[in-house]
Every structure is written in C-alpha cells, then in structure tokens.
Design an enzyme around this catalytic site. Structure first.
Site, PDB file in Angstrom:
ATOM      1  N   ARG A 201      39.727  45.416  46.814  1.00  0.00           N
ATOM      2  CA  ARG A 201      39.751  44.663  47.657  1.00  0.00           C
ATOM      3  C   ARG A 201      38.682  43.534  47.615  1.00  0.00           C
ATOM      4  NH1 ARG A 201      38.356  47.533  52.981  1.00  0.00           N
ATOM      5  NH2 ARG A 201      37.850  49.093  51.937  1.00  0.00           N
TER       6      ARG A 201
ATOM      7  N   GLN B 231      32.260  56.626  33.012  1.00  0.00           N
ATOM      8  CA  GLN B 231      33.358  57.540  33.529  1.00  0.00           C
ATOM      9  C   GLN B 231      34.680  56.663  33.430  1.00  0.00           C
ATOM     10  OE1 GLN B 231      33.642  57.452  38.135  1.00  0.00           O
ATOM     11  NE2 GLN B 231      34.514  59.700  38.148  1.00  0.00           N
TER      12      GLN B 231
ATOM     13  N   ASP C 253      27.235  50.180  45.286  1.00  0.00           N
ATOM     14  CA  ASP C 253      28.014  49.216  46.250  1.00  0.00           C
ATOM     15  C   ASP C 253      27.327  49.110  47.643  1.00  0.00           C
ATOM     16  OD1 ASP C 253      28.968  51.696  47.072  1.00  0.00           O
ATOM     17  OD2 ASP C 253      31.205  50.847  46.811  1.00  0.00           O
TER      18      ASP C 253
ATOM     19  N   TYR D 201      14.057   7.073  36.371  1.00  0.00           N
ATOM     20  CA  TYR D 201      14.465   8.533  35.608  1.00  0.00           C
ATOM     21  C   TYR D 201      13.055   8.526  34.546  1.00  0.00           C
ATOM     22  CZ  TYR D 201      15.386  11.600  31.923  1.00  0.00           C
ATOM     23  OH  TYR D 201      15.298  12.810  31.075  1.00  0.00           O
TER      24      TYR D 201
ATOM     25  N   ASN E  23      14.593   8.368  26.627  1.00  0.00           N
ATOM     26  CA  ASN E  23      13.856   9.489  25.871  1.00  0.00           C
ATOM     27  C   ASN E  23      14.757   9.930  24.851  1.00  0.00           C
ATOM     28  OD1 ASN E  23      15.682  10.466  28.031  1.00  0.00           O
ATOM     29  ND2 ASN E  23      14.778  12.370  27.841  1.00  0.00           N
TER      30      ASN E  23
HETATM   31  C1  UD1 Z   1      32.929  58.750  49.813  1.00  0.00           C
HETATM   32  C2  UD1 Z   1      32.693  60.199  50.464  1.00  0.00           C
HETATM   33  C3  UD1 Z   1      32.846  60.011  51.964  1.00  0.00           C
HETATM   34  C4  UD1 Z   1      31.669  59.287  52.738  1.00  0.00           C
HETATM   35  C5  UD1 Z   1      31.981  57.784  51.927  1.00  0.00           C
HETATM   36  C6  UD1 Z   1      30.760  56.855  52.237  1.00  0.00           C
HETATM   37  C7  UD1 Z   1      33.501  61.643  48.825  1.00  0.00           C
HETATM   38  C8  UD1 Z   1      34.571  62.510  48.446  1.00  0.00           C
HETATM   39  N1  UD1 Z   1      33.734  61.215  49.785  1.00  0.00           N
HETATM   40  O1  UD1 Z   1      34.244  58.262  50.046  1.00  0.00           O
HETATM   41  O2  UD1 Z   1      32.348  61.406  52.517  1.00  0.00           O
HETATM   42  O3  UD1 Z   1      31.925  59.056  53.925  1.00  0.00           O
HETATM   43  O4  UD1 Z   1      31.812  57.841  50.466  1.00  0.00           O
HETATM   44  O5  UD1 Z   1      31.399  55.495  51.885  1.00  0.00           O
HETATM   45  O6  UD1 Z   1      32.514  61.532  48.199  1.00  0.00           O
HETATM   46  N2  UD1 Z   1      32.929  56.457  42.754  1.00  0.00           N
HETATM   47  C9  UD1 Z   1      32.810  56.596  41.126  1.00  0.00           C
HETATM   48  N3  UD1 Z   1      33.716  57.183  40.838  1.00  0.00           N
HETATM   49  C10 UD1 Z   1      34.784  58.023  41.116  1.00  0.00           C
HETATM   50  C11 UD1 Z   1      34.871  57.633  42.695  1.00  0.00           C
HETATM   51  C12 UD1 Z   1      34.038  56.850  43.399  1.00  0.00           C
HETATM   52  O7  UD1 Z   1      31.811  56.069  40.421  1.00  0.00           O
HETATM   53  O8  UD1 Z   1      35.731  58.253  40.476  1.00  0.00           O
HETATM   54  C13 UD1 Z   1      31.757  55.648  43.327  1.00  0.00           C
HETATM   55  C14 UD1 Z   1      32.263  54.299  43.822  1.00  0.00           C
HETATM   56  O9  UD1 Z   1      32.331  53.288  42.947  1.00  0.00           O
HETATM   57  C15 UD1 Z   1      31.318  54.222  45.152  1.00  0.00           C
HETATM   58  C16 UD1 Z   1      31.334  55.520  45.327  1.00  0.00           C
HETATM   59  O10 UD1 Z   1      31.290  56.308  44.433  1.00  0.00           O
HETATM   60  O11 UD1 Z   1      30.178  53.522  44.603  1.00  0.00           O
HETATM   61  C17 UD1 Z   1      31.884  55.879  46.549  1.00  0.00           C
HETATM   62  O12 UD1 Z   1      33.376  55.956  46.371  1.00  0.00           O
HETATM   63  P1  UD1 Z   1      34.381  55.375  47.389  1.00  0.00           P
HETATM   64  O13 UD1 Z   1      36.036  55.620  46.905  1.00  0.00           O
HETATM   65  O14 UD1 Z   1      34.220  54.174  47.975  1.00  0.00           O
HETATM   66  O15 UD1 Z   1      33.956  56.599  48.459  1.00  0.00           O
HETATM   67  P2  UD1 Z   1      35.049  57.783  49.076  1.00  0.00           P
HETATM   68  O16 UD1 Z   1      35.387  58.761  48.123  1.00  0.00           O
HETATM   69  O17 UD1 Z   1      36.043  56.773  49.923  1.00  0.00           O
END
Ligand code: UD1
Ligand code: CA
Length: 455
Positions: free
Chosen positions: A14, A72, A101, A362, A382
C-alpha cells in the site's frame, strides 16, 4: 541478556513504492532506524533484523548500525519470520519482538515487557481500539489471556473484542524456540502465526503479562503514505512539545520540522516553517526567522537568523546577523559579530570578527580577516574551470561594490579595492587598488536617433 528481533520482511504494497516500506523516512530517518534506535537504547546485546522485500537495500541502508540481518526470502507469516532468526539467538537470552514499521514506541513502554520475560513470563503489549478491525484479538478467560485469534479466523463474538495484539512481545528465547517449532499454518491465511505461541505458553504454564502503551500512536504501524504522514505529525508534535517544555519559543508548534536532533539554549525563539536536519545546536538567545533550513549547524549565543536563510554544515559564531535570504554552505565558519545579508552565498570560507557581507555576493574558498567590509555584488572567482583556488583578505579591508577577486589572490591588511575592480594580482596592504579605466566625459556627444523607415 536481551536480544531484539525486528520483523521487517513485509512488502508494504500500500506504500505504492519500489522502496522497501521500512526504509521510508519519518523525521528524516528510515522507519526501521527508529526501531533500531530503540533496540540500542534498551541495551540489546544483539539486534536481529528479518528482511525480505527489496532485497539487500535494507541491510545496505542500515550497514552502520551493528545489526544481524536474516533473510526471509518468502513471507509465510510472522511465526515463519521469527523462525528464520532463531538460529542467530542465544538459548539463555530473552527475546523482544518488534516490528520494523512501528516506529514511535517509547522505550518506557517496552521495558516492562522485557522485565516480565526476565521473570519467566511472556510480556505482551496490547491496546484497546475503538475500531479493532484487522487486528489479532486478545482472548481472555477470567481475565487471563488464553490465546490470540487473528481477525480473519475470528468468530463474530471474538471480533467484538476491542483489545488487540500490537505484535510486540518478549519471552525467554528457549521457550520461543520450543513453541515456534510446533507452529502450523492451518488457518484462514495459510500462514505461520507468531500469535499462536500465546496458547502454547498458556499450555506450558508460562504466565502472560500484558501491558498497554501510554499513547495509542506508540503502537501504530505504517502501511500507507497517509499513515506515514500522520505519524510524522505526531512525532513532530512530540518534539515541539519537548522544546516548549525546555523553554524554547515556537511561534507555531504545528509548523516546525526536526529531522535529527535540535539542542537549544535559553531564550531561543523559532518562527514558523523552519526545518532542522541532522545535528543542530542553537545557543542562548538565538532567534531563527520564518522559513529557515538549518542542517548540521552550530549557532552561538545571541545570533539572529532572518527569514529564508539556508545553512548547511557550518559553524556560526556569537551575535551574528544572517539573512534574510542568505545561503551558507559546507565548510564555513563565521566568527563573532559577522553580518551576512540578503542574497549572499558563502562556501567553505572563514570569516573573522566584525566582517560584513551585506548584499548580493558570492564568497567561496576564502579566508577573511576582521572588520572587513564587502560591497554589494562582490564575487570571489574561485574556479578556473578546472581547479578551485583560495582568496585571502586581510583585516580592515574595504572592498567596493561589484568587485571580482580572481583567485588565487590576496588583499593585504587595510587595503581598499575601488568599486568595479577585477583583481587578478595581489593588492598591497594599506593602498587603494583599482582596475577600472579612468572616468572620462566626451563633450558634445549626442545619443543616436531613430532612423525614419523608408516607405
Ligand atoms: C500481525 C499480528 C496481529 C496484530 C498485528 C498488529 C500475526 C499472525 N498477527 O498481523 O495479531 O494485531 O500484527 O499490526 O502475527 N512480517 C515479516 N514476515 C512475514 C510477515 C510479516 O517480516 O512473513 C513482518 C511485517 O513486515 C510487519 C510485521 O511482521 O512488520 C507484521 O506483519 P503484518 O502483515 O503487518 O501483520 P499481520 O500478520 O497482519
Ligand atoms: Ca499489519
């Protein structure tokens, strides 16, 4: 021993950008940089960043921060992300999981989670939201947390729960290793959920201790440019309030941007729309006019900087007067009581006490003595097209308007250069040097008249 794991592999669709989400800047620093600063402030022995989208751009951008990077390659959920980093973590440590983030969490909010983990519990940061849509819900029985259910997997009754998971938690690393190994992806998203470890902890008799942030925005993540802009304002307001508390006068705290650190002495005042970048120090009584930009600058006491002045990598002494519309470029040092006026550009120059460059000039690669007066429209030439050369101007020199000093050249102490001089050789001390032809008058000369067009 505290180890911090920062999840930062997400794509950030997004944001509609080719830049990985965590490298977008808040207050001039990548989002991930704010989280890393927190990790360092908490005294982590190791900080491990799980990255993915955007490839090596993330490790490259934070190369100086003494971090461990774990790739990852494919994103199969937060549990999968943590799993990638587990081999890098020591069994006898405590792990705090942060999101790359979520930039504005206070360390004071994180400390109790770490303390809970050190006491053998699982510390979980939760928040109660007016609209919990999309978040994992905190399921409690008799007040005790039993599990987290993701929005997509939740029943209507569970979706009515307003207490949500922020994603931030701390626990003993050996537990984390045990529980992560048992995660399955049999859920609505086909992902490995880190949140499933809550139920594992409860099953193993590890108590869940929840804490809430002082402010909701501490746990807000950035998923779009609109949210980035919103957090930027929140953060800038926090900085402005801190400056006001320290006694700085801000004409409008909503119109200030600090992208770095701004340290102020007593009775400093800052007019609207100023931007401070890098490390900026303003001494006692410094006044900054509207619409100034100061980047890596030290300004000593009593100096007044008028509107629309841009200063970059410079040292400004006491009781100077700069601007309006001055541009001070890197490598410049202004001593005491220096005056730099409108449409004056100064680069890589040292100007000594009491010297004045009032208008439209200048000055580059110049060493200027004390009490020098530079007339309007003076230029140090200069650059010869290949190399830069220095101009040296002694104390008490008076330079007439519209003078060019073709460097390398020097002007002796107390010398005067007549207006319009093009100085190509050194000017001796104490003498008047001119390079213009003597003024003559042609008596009886008449202006040409317009010829009549032949019809
Ligand atoms: C996650 C939580 C949810 C919580 C929410 C808060 C889980 C399953 N869910 O949701 O309970 O309310 O965060 O924002 O944990 N990321 C990785 N690798 C991945 C997936 C995610 O590094 O494979 C990182 C993302 O970059 C981000 C964070 O993990 O910084 C959260 O990922 P995001 O997809 O935003 O969170 P949700 O899974 O929706
Ligand atoms: Ca999210």
């Amino acid at each position: 021993m505290l180890e911090i794991l920062i999840l930062a592999a997400g794509k950030g669709t997004r944001m509609r950008s080719d830049l990985p989400k965590v490298l977008h800047k808040l207050a001039g620093k990548p989002l991930l940089g704010h989280v890393v600063d927190n990790a360092h402030a908490l005294g982590a022995t190791q900080t491990c960043v799980v990255y993915g989208f955007g490839g090596e751009a993330v490790p490259q951008a934070l190369a100086d921060d003494k971090l461990t990077f774990v790739l990852q390659a494919e994103q199969h959920g937060t549990g999968h992300a943590v799993q990638q980093a587990l081999p890098a973590l020591a069994d006898d440590s405590v792990t705090l999981v942060l999101y790359g983030d979520v930039p504005l969490t206070h360390t004071a909010t994180l400390q109790p989670l770490v303390a809970a983990a050190r006491a053998g519990k699982l510390g979980l940061l939760t928040v109660t939201l007016a609209d919990p849509t999309g978040y994992g819900r905190i399921v409690r029985e008799h007040g005790q947390v039993t599990r987290i259910v993701e929005h997509k997997d939740a029943t209507d009754a569970e979706r009515a729960i307003a207490e949500v998971n922020t994603g931030i938690l701390a626990v003993a690393t050996r537990h984390l290793k045990q529980w992560i190994a048992t995660l399955k992806n049999d859920n609505a998203q086909g992902e490995y959920y880190l949140t499933d470890i809550i139920a594992r902890a409860v099953a193993d008799g590890v108590a869940i201790e929840t804490h809430q942030p002082a402010c909701e925005w501490e746990v807000l993540g950035v998923n779009s440019k609109a949210q980035l802009a919103q957090l930027e304002r929140i953060h800038q307001n926090e900085i402005a309030q801190a400056l006001l508390n320290d006694g700085v006068t801000l004409m409008d705290p909503a119109r200030l941007d600090v992208r770095g650190t701004l340290s102020c002495g007593r009775d400093v005042s800052i007019d609207v729309n100023c931007v401070f970048e890098g490390k900026v120090t303003l001494g006692d009584g410094v006044q900054v006019g509207a619409n100034c930009v100061l980047r890596n600058v030290t300004v000593a006491a009593g100096t007044q900087i008028d509107a629309f002045t841009l200063i970059d990598d410079a040292e400004i002494g006491e009781i100077n007067r700069l601007g309006p519309f001055s541009r001070i470029r890197p490598g410049t040092r202004l001593a005491r009581d220096v005056h730099v006026g409108n449409f004056v550009e100064i680069k890589n120059s040292q100007i000594d006490d009491g010297s004045k460059i009032g208008h439209l000039s200048y000055i580059g690669d110049t060493t200027m003595g004390k009490q020098v007066n530079i007339g309007a429209g003076t230029i140090t030439c200069n650059y010869d097209g290949a190399n830069k050369h220095r101009t040296v101007i002694g104390d008490d020199v008076f330079v007439g308007s519209d003078t060019q000093l073709v460097a390398p050249v020097s002007v002796g102490k107390g010398a005067t250069l007549g207006a319009g001089t093009t100085l190509t050789k050194d000017a001796p001390a104490g003498e008047l040097t001119l390079s213009r032809p003597k003024q003559t008058t042609i008596a009886g000369w008449t202006r040409p008249v317009k010829l009549k067009k032949e019809s």
